[in-house]
Enzyme design. Structure first.
Site, short mmCIF file in Angstrom:
data_model
loop_
_atom_site.label_atom_id
_atom_site.label_comp_id
_atom_site.label_asym_id
_atom_site.label_seq_id
_atom_site.Cartn_x
_atom_site.Cartn_y
_atom_site.Cartn_z
N LYS A 77 0.81 -1.13 0.10
CA LYS A 77 0.02 -0.05 0.13
C LYS A 77 0.83 1.30 -0.08
O LYS A 77 0.56 2.27 -0.63
CB LYS A 77 -1.06 -0.02 1.28
CG LYS A 77 -1.59 1.35 1.58
CD LYS A 77 -2.49 1.10 2.76
CE LYS A 77 -1.61 0.91 3.94
NZ LYS A 77 -0.81 2.07 4.33
N THR A 78 2.02 1.32 0.85
CA THR A 78 2.58 2.52 1.20
C THR A 78 3.51 2.78 -0.14
O THR A 78 3.75 3.78 -0.80
CB THR A 78 3.72 2.48 2.21
OG1 THR A 78 2.88 2.07 3.47
CG2 THR A 78 4.39 3.55 2.42
N ASP A 113 -4.61 8.21 2.73
CA ASP A 113 -4.05 6.93 3.41
C ASP A 113 -5.19 6.33 4.33
O ASP A 113 -5.68 7.09 4.82
CB ASP A 113 -2.86 6.96 3.78
CG ASP A 113 -2.02 5.62 4.22
OD1 ASP A 113 -2.49 4.70 3.52
OD2 ASP A 113 -0.81 5.70 4.94
N GLU A 114 -5.02 5.06 4.52
CA GLU A 114 -6.10 4.54 5.70
C GLU A 114 -7.40 4.90 5.68
O GLU A 114 -7.92 5.29 6.59
CB GLU A 114 -5.58 4.52 6.89
CG GLU A 114 -3.87 3.89 7.22
CD GLU A 114 -3.86 2.51 7.26
OE1 GLU A 114 -4.79 1.75 6.98
OE2 GLU A 114 -2.69 1.98 7.55
N GLN A 142 -9.54 -4.24 7.34
CA GLN A 142 -8.79 -3.76 8.29
C GLN A 142 -9.31 -2.60 9.08
O GLN A 142 -8.48 -1.88 9.76
CB GLN A 142 -7.47 -3.62 7.89
CG GLN A 142 -6.85 -5.03 7.42
CD GLN A 142 -5.25 -4.71 6.88
OE1 GLN A 142 -4.46 -4.45 7.82
NE2 GLN A 142 -4.92 -4.46 5.84
N ARG A 185 -0.61 -10.66 10.60
CA ARG A 185 0.59 -9.92 11.12
C ARG A 185 1.75 -10.95 10.91
O ARG A 185 2.95 -10.60 10.84
CB ARG A 185 0.38 -9.59 12.57
CG ARG A 185 -0.53 -8.61 12.98
CD ARG A 185 -0.66 -7.40 11.92
NE ARG A 185 -1.54 -7.41 10.86
CZ ARG A 185 -1.43 -6.65 9.91
NH1 ARG A 185 -0.36 -5.76 9.76
NH2 ARG A 185 -2.38 -6.78 8.95
#
Length: 724
Positions: A33-34, A220-221, A251, A599
């Protein structure tokens, strides 16, 4: 120039190059994503579609903003100047400085922190003659923050939005608080977004100015945005409509702090013709971990359809382990033993994490790791015995055990508030010094001799009488029951029950866990000795440490090995969450489980215990419905209580919204643990942190009789000694 694009996979490249118009990038866990967001930002600048100050880039944390700035500069080959890049609050503060006069402020306004905000609320409540003891200011602060998160100023609080706080005075107090903020030329954090949204909504000229300024918007997010953030973004995007939101509805786990998963789910309705790009190639986890996570999250109905697949060349690995254990003590031993095994095999402790649903769960694992000598850290919080409410409760226990403990008495004499101020404490200290007596004796002397007056004298006298009664009940009722009664009758647990802040339920859970821990010791003195030993285990400077944290705190992190304990109905999914939000709450709990599993890079170990002790009672538990929902082909079942797993029964359990009520039995009717081999047979040389070296002389289940070289014969639980 196009070298930066060659590093992207086809999905990522589509997300970067689809520049014009509304774009929603659904970025699953570990899908880059980043990289997509920063490359898209640089791509817009390198293709000269906009100047740096014509792109608005919004993040949720300062750390994410710094990382984006550095990555963009790396792709450009030079520092990017003049960017509108930052968090929602930072960007709105920057805008509000330009337009402060439109909401009755000046450009030099101050921003209040939480403590100042609470202090100002107390002043407003006092002015309106609202009893702050009966109606706690933190509860009002939470109500006002909720209104601000939803973009509701005082004049638009409807009957449906209103609260019954202070007999229906919350709306009036909100208005008075906002007036007071304006008078002081200040704003709190909630105001930054609220004021700017109101300015954009009511001043078309200001809105048009920002439409001309920002040609592109990057977010973002997006799944974590609340309503006022959504409204602010939507207003700004109505100009060019070149808005790109990156997020993952699977998420979205922060509804308790205002996040609305519906914001990302309705993106296509808000921006007709929007392009949806799905990033489904995961570069973090093995295929079994991804398949288990995908099978679980598929049970949610409120989500975009997407399935993670591995993007790594070699993604084969261990199946997800589901370990059923007899009780929570055995669960902590299992986790510690597996960590030791992994460490011996060359794995770093820093690549292992224990992710819990609730903060109180860390205690058992902290104590086990201390016993094994494995260094650890609690991420995003304090160690169990360092938490304020635990220190307070232990101070009560210390006074109960030893009335001459002046430091402990001074800590709790006004907790909860009894009106004991500096003047009363000074009088106690002066009497104690003059007569060379403990502070409790000095307080009793002042109560008898009228040295304290009014409500303070009554309150301190009652507290001292209560301590006498609790001490008298220690032998009769036992230390566990006495401490539980003490925390209740002193008003300490009542203080946290009245606190409406988001942290209060967790603090109450921690207090219950503390009382539960007492049951492992034969006396209060033994427990207090143990706590002293635990507190001496200061965090070392060693960097190779196990991480303990909540699943909420783990979002954005990754580890080679992840332990996920406590997957039982009522604990996970949380009964409190389901009671408050119904199906919506259950789906968020399932998203939290998905976050926990994803994770893990190489191995995920889920565990559940058939029995847990809550206060002094044992509670028999049903494994979490989420275990039933894991795809059977991707998991491996193990453990002493594995047969209790629902999927192994003839007919699967149909879970209602309410968790199956656990069966509770008194501590003296503890469930009989199946016999197990003695971990330390008679004759084993062992070491105890307090008693030193000794030899095991008898074994009864997990209890050992040890003849210590210096301390003599003692009876200890096996997890508190290690082979010498």
């Amino acid at each position: 120039m196009t070298d930066y694009l060659s590093r992207l996979n086809p999905e990522q490249r589509a997300a970067v190059e689809t520049v014009d118009g509304p774009v929603l990038v659904l970025a699953g866990a570990g899908t880059g994503k980043t990289r997509v967001l920063t490359t898209r930002f640089a791509h817009i600048l390198l293709t000269q579609r906009a100047f740096p100050n014509q792109v608005l880039a919004v993040t949720f944390t300062n750390k994410a903003a710094r990382e984006m700035r550095e990555r963009v500069a790396s792709i450009l080959g030079q520092p990017a100047e003049g960017l509108w890049l930052g968090t929602f609050h930072a960007l709105c503060a920057r805008m509000l400085r330009r337009h402060a006069e439109l909401v009755g402020l000046t450009s030099s306004f101050n921003i209040l922190d939480t403590d100042d905000q609470l202090r100002l609320l107390k002043q407003v409540m006092e002015a309106e003659r609202v009893d702050a003891k009966r109606f706690p200011p933190p509860a009002l602060m939470a109500i006002i923050q909720r209104w601000k998160d939803r973009g509701i100023p005082p004049d638009r609080v409807t009957a449906a939005d209103d609260s019954d706080f202070a007999n229906g005075q919350a709306k009036a107090l909100y208005a008075a608080y906002q007036d007071r903020l304006r008078t002081l030329n200040t704003a709190d954090f909630g105001d930054l977004l609220l004021h700017m949204t109101e300015i954009l909504r009511t001043h078309p000229d200001v809105l048009a100015q920002y439409h001309r300024m920002f040609r592109y918007i990057l977010v973002d997010e997006y799944q974590d945005t609340n309503l006022v953030q959504y409204l602010w973004l939507r207003l700004l995007a109505q100009g060019h409509k070149n808005i790109c939101c990156v997020g993952d509805d699977d998420q979205s786990i922060y509804s308790w702090r205002g996040a609305e998963v519906e914001n990302i789910l309705r993106f296509e309705k808000d921006f007709p013709g929007a392009v949806i790009v799905k990033l489904e190639a995961n570069y973090r986890s093995t295929a079994p971990i991804l398949a288990a996570a995908a099978g679980l999250i598929a049970h949610n109905s409120g989500r975009h359809d997407k399935t993670l697949r591995t993007g790594k060349a070699d993604a084969t690995g261990e199946k997800v382990a589901v370990v059923g254990l007899w009780d929570s003590d055995e669960e902590a031993r299992m986790v510690g033993d597996r960590m030791e095994t992994l460490r011996r095999d060359g794995h770093k402790l820093s690549e292992m994490a224990v992710l819990v649903r609730a903060g109180f769960q860390t205690r058992a694992f902290e104590e086990r790791l201390i016993t094994l000598g494995l260094p650890y850290r609690v991420v995003g919080g304090l160690r169990f015995y360092e938490r304020a409410e635990i220190r307070d409760a232990i101070a009560y226990c210390r006074v109960l055990h030893q009335p001459a403990d002046d430091l402990a008495f001074e800590r709790i004499v006004n907790l909860p508030r009894r009106g004991v101020g500096e003047q009363a404490l000074r009088a106690m200290h002066e009497r104690a010094r003059a007569a060379s007596i403990p502070l409790t004796a000095a307080a009793a002397s002042l109560v008898e001799g009228q040295g304290l007056r009014g409500k303070v004298r009554t309150a301190v006298g009652e507290l001292l009488d209560q301590f006498d009664q609790w001490r008298a009940g220690l032998d009769r009722n036992g230390h566990v029951d006495t401490v539980a009664r003490m925390l209740d009758e002193s008003g300490y647990t009542g203080m946290w029950k009245a606190d409406k802040s988001p942290e209060a339920p967790g603090r109450l859970d921690n207090l219950k866990e503390l009382v539960r821990a007492l049951a492992d010791y034969e006396s209060l003195a033994g427990f207090l000795d143990h706590v002293s030993l635990v507190m001496e285990n200061e965090e070392s400077g060693e960097t190779d440490r196990v991480s303990l944290m909540t699943m909420h705190g783990a979002k954005g992190l990754e580890f080679d090995t992840v332990f996920l304990p406590g997957w039982e109905e009522g604990l996970f999914p949380s009964q409190r969450s389901m009671d408050e939000s119904g199906t919506k709450g259950l789906e968020e709990e399932r998203r939290l489980a998905y976050v926990g599993i994803t994770r893990a890079r190489q191995r995920a170990i889920i565990s559940h215990a058939a029995n847990r002790r809550i206060y002094a009672n044992w509670q028999s538990n049903v494994p979490s419905r989420f275990i039933e929902e894991l795809p059977e082909d991707e998991i491996e079942v193990a453990g002493s209580a594995a047969s209790r797993r629902p999927m192994q029964q003839a007919a699967p359990i149909a879970f209602p919204m309410m968790a199956r009520k656990p069966r509770e039995v008194p501590a003296w009717e503890a469930p009989i643990r199946p016999k197990r081999e003695a971990a330390m047979p008679v004759g084993t040389r062992v070491f105890h942190e307090k008693f030193g070296y000794g030899t095991v002389t008898a074994v009864e289940d997990d209890k050992l009789n040890v003849s210590f070289d210096k301390a003599g014969d003692k009876r200890v639980i096996d997890r508190f000694v290690v082979p010498a």
